[in-house]
Scaffold this active site. Sequence first.
Site, PDB file in Angstrom:
ATOM      1  N   CYS A   1      26.520  47.371  39.824  1.00  0.00           N
ATOM      2  CA  CYS A   1      25.671  45.938  40.434  1.00  0.00           C
ATOM      3  C   CYS A   1      24.073  46.473  40.189  1.00  0.00           C
ATOM      4  O   CYS A   1      23.411  45.165  40.408  1.00  0.00           O
ATOM      5  CB  CYS A   1      25.539  46.057  42.455  1.00  0.00           C
ATOM      6  SG  CYS A   1      26.346  48.352  42.577  1.00  0.00           S
TER       7      CYS A   1
ATOM      8  N   GLY B   1      38.836  45.268  50.644  1.00  0.00           N
ATOM      9  CA  GLY B   1      37.906  45.773  50.705  1.00  0.00           C
ATOM     10  C   GLY B   1      36.739  44.417  50.408  1.00  0.00           C
ATOM     11  O   GLY B   1      36.854  43.241  50.816  1.00  0.00           O
TER      12      GLY B   1
ATOM     13  N   ARG C   1      48.547  51.042  52.711  1.00  0.00           N
ATOM     14  CA  ARG C   1      48.038  50.894  53.983  1.00  0.00           C
ATOM     15  C   ARG C   1      48.176  49.247  54.902  1.00  0.00           C
ATOM     16  O   ARG C   1      47.722  48.852  55.464  1.00  0.00           O
ATOM     17  CB  ARG C   1      46.976  51.007  53.995  1.00  0.00           C
ATOM     18  CG  ARG C   1      46.714  52.787  54.723  1.00  0.00           C
ATOM     19  CD  ARG C   1      45.094  53.420  54.506  1.00  0.00           C
ATOM     20  NE  ARG C   1      43.945  53.009  52.996  1.00  0.00           N
ATOM     21  CZ  ARG C   1      44.346  53.266  51.817  1.00  0.00           C
ATOM     22  NH1 ARG C   1      44.907  54.786  51.704  1.00  0.00           N
ATOM     23  NH2 ARG C   1      43.297  52.799  50.730  1.00  0.00           N
TER      24      ARG C   1
ATOM     25  N   ASN D   1      24.087  42.440  46.284  1.00  0.00           N
ATOM     26  CA  ASN D   1      24.760  43.374  45.410  1.00  0.00           C
ATOM     27  C   ASN D   1      26.521  43.213  45.318  1.00  0.00           C
ATOM     28  O   ASN D   1      27.324  43.239  44.491  1.00  0.00           O
ATOM     29  CB  ASN D   1      24.797  45.912  45.921  1.00  0.00           C
ATOM     30  CG  ASN D   1      25.354  45.865  47.244  1.00  0.00           C
ATOM     31  OD1 ASN D   1      24.370  44.828  48.253  1.00  0.00           O
ATOM     32  ND2 ASN D   1      25.912  46.486  47.998  1.00  0.00           N
TER      33      ASN D   1
ATOM     34  N   HIS E   1      20.734  45.019  47.003  1.00  0.00           N
ATOM     35  CA  HIS E   1      19.617  46.119  46.137  1.00  0.00           C
ATOM     36  C   HIS E   1      17.974  45.646  46.041  1.00  0.00           C
ATOM     37  O   HIS E   1      18.155  44.769  45.233  1.00  0.00           O
ATOM     38  CB  HIS E   1      20.582  46.661  44.958  1.00  0.00           C
ATOM     39  CG  HIS E   1      21.695  47.109  45.136  1.00  0.00           C
ATOM     40  ND1 HIS E   1      22.507  47.653  46.445  1.00  0.00           N
ATOM     41  CD2 HIS E   1      23.132  47.559  44.668  1.00  0.00           C
ATOM     42  CE1 HIS E   1      23.453  48.583  46.395  1.00  0.00           C
ATOM     43  NE2 HIS E   1      24.042  48.180  45.337  1.00  0.00           N
TER      44      HIS E   1
HETATM   45  N1  LIG Z   1      30.431  46.922  46.888  1.00  0.00           N
HETATM   46  C1  LIG Z   1      29.644  47.250  45.582  1.00  0.00           C
HETATM   47  O1  LIG Z   1      28.620  46.957  46.294  1.00  0.00           O
HETATM   48  C2  LIG Z   1      30.401  46.726  44.717  1.00  0.00           C
HETATM   49  C3  LIG Z   1      29.500  46.496  43.434  1.00  0.00           C
HETATM   50  C4  LIG Z   1      29.397  46.400  42.180  1.00  0.00           C
HETATM   51  C5  LIG Z   1      30.915  47.489  41.916  1.00  0.00           C
HETATM   52  N2  LIG Z   1      32.292  48.539  42.673  1.00  0.00           N
HETATM   53  C6  LIG Z   1      33.256  48.167  42.953  1.00  0.00           C
HETATM   54  O2  LIG Z   1      34.154  47.695  42.988  1.00  0.00           O
HETATM   55  C7  LIG Z   1      35.592  48.800  43.479  1.00  0.00           C
HETATM   56  C8  LIG Z   1      36.107  48.646  44.942  1.00  0.00           C
HETATM   57  O3  LIG Z   1      34.692  48.719  46.341  1.00  0.00           O
HETATM   58  P1  LIG Z   1      34.336  47.813  47.244  1.00  0.00           P
HETATM   59  O4  LIG Z   1      33.395  48.232  47.876  1.00  0.00           O
HETATM   60  O5  LIG Z   1      35.213  46.976  47.784  1.00  0.00           O
HETATM   61  O6  LIG Z   1      35.304  49.662  48.275  1.00  0.00           O
HETATM   62  P2  LIG Z   1      36.302  48.930  49.464  1.00  0.00           P
HETATM   63  O7  LIG Z   1      36.038  47.875  50.513  1.00  0.00           O
HETATM   64  O8  LIG Z   1      36.555  50.431  49.829  1.00  0.00           O
HETATM   65  O9  LIG Z   1      37.280  48.459  49.182  1.00  0.00           O
HETATM   66  C9  LIG Z   1      38.741  49.201  48.318  1.00  0.00           C
HETATM   67  C10 LIG Z   1      40.142  48.776  47.592  1.00  0.00           C
HETATM   68  O10 LIG Z   1      40.781  49.011  47.170  1.00  0.00           O
HETATM   69  C11 LIG Z   1      42.243  48.837  47.826  1.00  0.00           C
HETATM   70  N3  LIG Z   1      42.720  50.298  47.303  1.00  0.00           N
HETATM   71  C12 LIG Z   1      42.466  51.617  47.198  1.00  0.00           C
HETATM   72  N4  LIG Z   1      42.937  52.149  46.496  1.00  0.00           N
HETATM   73  C13 LIG Z   1      44.330  51.434  46.762  1.00  0.00           C
HETATM   74  C14 LIG Z   1      45.406  51.554  45.649  1.00  0.00           C
HETATM   75  N5  LIG Z   1      46.170  53.345  45.169  1.00  0.00           N
HETATM   76  N6  LIG Z   1      45.992  50.623  45.306  1.00  0.00           N
HETATM   77  C15 LIG Z   1      45.565  49.634  46.172  1.00  0.00           C
HETATM   78  N7  LIG Z   1      44.380  49.168  45.963  1.00  0.00           N
HETATM   79  C16 LIG Z   1      43.959  50.199  46.329  1.00  0.00           C
HETATM   80  C17 LIG Z   1      41.987  48.456  49.182  1.00  0.00           C
HETATM   81  O11 LIG Z   1      42.562  48.836  50.076  1.00  0.00           O
HETATM   82  P3  LIG Z   1      42.876  49.152  51.262  1.00  0.00           P
HETATM   83  O12 LIG Z   1      42.240  48.119  52.128  1.00  0.00           O
HETATM   84  O13 LIG Z   1      44.810  48.486  51.404  1.00  0.00           O
HETATM   85  O14 LIG Z   1      42.786  50.403  51.683  1.00  0.00           O
HETATM   86  C18 LIG Z   1      40.706  48.597  49.492  1.00  0.00           C
HETATM   87  O15 LIG Z   1      40.970  46.621  49.028  1.00  0.00           O
HETATM   88  C19 LIG Z   1      34.558  50.040  43.368  1.00  0.00           C
HETATM   89  O16 LIG Z   1      35.201  50.566  41.405  1.00  0.00           O
HETATM   90  C20 LIG Z   1      33.634  49.782  43.397  1.00  0.00           C
HETATM   91  O17 LIG Z   1      32.831  51.210  42.620  1.00  0.00           O
HETATM   92  C21 LIG Z   1      31.655  47.451  43.781  1.00  0.00           C
END
Ligand SMILES: NC(=O)c1ccc[n+]([C@@H]2O[C@H](COP(=O)([O-])OP(=O)(O)OC[C@H]3O[C@@H](n4cnc5c(N)ncnc54)[C@H](OP(=O)(O)O)[C@@H]3O)[C@@H](O)[C@H]2O)c1
Length: 353
Positions: free
Chosen positions: A138, A10, A37, A326, A253
């Site tokens: 974030c 992700g 996936r 972020n 952000h």
């Molecule tokens: N983006 C930000 O700025 C940010 C900042 C702070 C916190 N966060 C938090 O960090 C987390 C991830 O955010 P992201 O932005 O990186 O999301 P993302 O790009 O959608 O990535 C999600 C990740 O989780 C994996 N995943 C989903 N379902 C799963 C499962 N059942 N078992 C194992 N792995 C699974 C996905 O794998 P696949 O590729 O196989 O689908 C992918 O590696 C969230 O909780 C979010 O709230 C994000």
Amino acid sequence: MRVAVVGATGAVGSTMLGVMRERGFPAEEVIPFASERSVGRTIAYSERPAGASVRSPGDTDLTVVALSQDGIEGFDLALFSAGSATSKEWAPRFADAGAVVVDNSSQWRMHEDVPLVVAEVNADALHDHRGIVANPNCTTMQTVIALKPILDAAGIERVVMSTYQAVSGTGQRAVDELHRQAEAVIEAHELPAPAVYPHQIAFNVLPQVETFKDGDDYTTEERKCMRETRKILGREDIGVSATCARVPVYTGHSVSANVQTREPLSPDECRELLARAPGVVVVDDPGDALYPTAIDVAGRDDVLVGRIRRDPSHERCLNLWIVGDNLRKGAATNAVQVAELLNVRGLLRAARA
Ligand SMILES: NC(=O)c1ccc[n+]([C@@H]2O[C@H](COP(=O)([O-])OP(=O)(O)OC[C@H]3O[C@@H](n4cnc5c(N)ncnc54)[C@H](OP(=O)(O)O)[C@@H]3O)[C@@H](O)[C@H]2O)c1
């Protein structure tokens, strides 16, 4: 040290892998976990900047695996960024199996047994961990880094935050949605229907970040900003009011913060405090158009602060403009800094045994 990265494919997970390599994190083995996936996909564990096509001698390819009870034994550390549902189910399992979990989701942040830690602000809270440490939201993260020196010097009564949040905060699908919509507008094509956000995000501003729950008139993101700020600063008496907006920016952000101090603090004193604060860079010469912007901060770990000025409506209020990446300081970099602190302070489970 054996390290699991859960959500490694992700936006945050891949940034965590990059930050670990950049900072020379002492991992002997790194296992990337993601959903079914992605099983079998290889991802680079590389010092190269994202998108570089030339391999470096130190590059390694890691093969993604799925979560299973047998596969989670023997880790010292597990860095999670796979959403709240995965953290709810799997973080306690990793902790029971002996790892210390650093979790990016909101699942454990307000749990009273879970420290919510910003490396520059409240690292000592790590000593109370019971197997799970939470990485803050974030927007909250970048704001408290600027608030902490002000709190220590002059006390804080109240903070009013207005945020302008990038789409990468929602994950990769939102980045793709902005890109597709912007292309359609510029090329005068029919716009694809919004799938990630409730309205068009390209060339628009949405006064909604995340969702409205149970008839609440604040969003879940706004509630996080208000609660997490108090928990990290360890001050339940600070009033916090937040309005969070999504803007068509890929990364970075921006937060406008109106800060009411207990003791008088001039803009110059505030600038000096922040210039000395860890993790903060003051960029504040507005007459020369020098102030922080989202584009300036993308790819950096510092939080940039500018537009520091007196609120003309209140003698103990200052206005600040606070900008952070972020994905890096707002998520990945802080998680890796927390992992480094756990390691050097002997707080990993194996080191404590
Ligand atoms: N983006 C930000 O700025 C940010 C900042 C702070 C916190 N966060 C938090 O960090 C987390 C991830 O955010 P992201 O932005 O990186 O999301 P993302 O790009 O959608 O990535 C999600 C990740 O989780 C994996 N995943 C989903 N379902 C799963 C499962 N059942 N078992 C194992 N792995 C699974 C996905 O794998 P696949 O590729 O196989 O689908 C992918 O590696 C969230 O909780 C979010 O709230 C994000």
